[in-house]
Design a protein around this motif. Sequence first.
Motif, mmCIF file in Angstrom:
data_model
loop_
_atom_site.group_PDB
_atom_site.id
_atom_site.type_symbol
_atom_site.label_atom_id
_atom_site.label_comp_id
_atom_site.label_asym_id
_atom_site.label_seq_id
_atom_site.Cartn_x
_atom_site.Cartn_y
_atom_site.Cartn_z
ATOM 1 N N ASP A 2 0.856 -1.169 0.000
ATOM 2 C CA ASP A 2 0.000 0.000 0.000
ATOM 3 C C ASP A 2 0.898 1.225 0.000
ATOM 4 O O ASP A 2 1.585 1.497 0.974
ATOM 5 N N LEU A 3 0.886 1.964 -1.080
ATOM 6 C CA LEU A 3 1.781 3.117 -1.187
ATOM 7 C C LEU A 3 1.344 4.277 -0.300
ATOM 8 O O LEU A 3 2.114 5.176 -0.029
ATOM 9 N N ARG A 20 -5.900 4.404 -1.508
ATOM 10 C CA ARG A 20 -5.660 3.605 -2.707
ATOM 11 C C ARG A 20 -4.415 2.767 -2.498
ATOM 12 O O ARG A 20 -3.429 3.234 -1.958
ATOM 13 N N CYS A 22 -1.592 -0.225 -4.117
ATOM 14 C CA CYS A 22 -0.891 -0.618 -5.334
ATOM 15 C C CYS A 22 -0.385 -2.032 -5.084
ATOM 16 O O CYS A 22 0.432 -2.252 -4.197
ATOM 17 N N SER A 23 -0.886 -2.985 -5.832
ATOM 18 C CA SER A 23 -0.515 -4.365 -5.575
ATOM 19 C C SER A 23 0.866 -4.658 -6.140
ATOM 20 O O SER A 23 1.395 -3.916 -6.980
ATOM 21 N N THR A 26 0.950 -4.906 -9.932
ATOM 22 C CA THR A 26 1.068 -3.625 -10.627
ATOM 23 C C THR A 26 2.516 -3.154 -10.647
ATOM 24 O O THR A 26 3.005 -2.672 -11.669
ATOM 25 N N VAL A 27 3.190 -3.297 -9.534
ATOM 26 C CA VAL A 27 4.591 -2.872 -9.452
ATOM 27 C C VAL A 27 5.444 -3.689 -10.411
ATOM 28 O O VAL A 27 6.301 -3.146 -11.123
#
Length: 56
Positions: A2-3, A20, A22-23, A26-27
Amino acid sequence: MDLFDAELGGRDEPEAGEGRGCSWVTVVILGIFVLLAVLAHALFGWARDLLSAVFS
């Protein structure tokens, strides 16, 4: 991952609220795209140098 985490340990506090995330998928996908862009840039640079050496 989680960013926008409330703390380094994760979203353990209820007052952190929604955010929000970021999984890792995605990275990894973004990293692959960046790697492909760098490789394409290098490949076209080498091709330009090779062609300029051949046709000079």
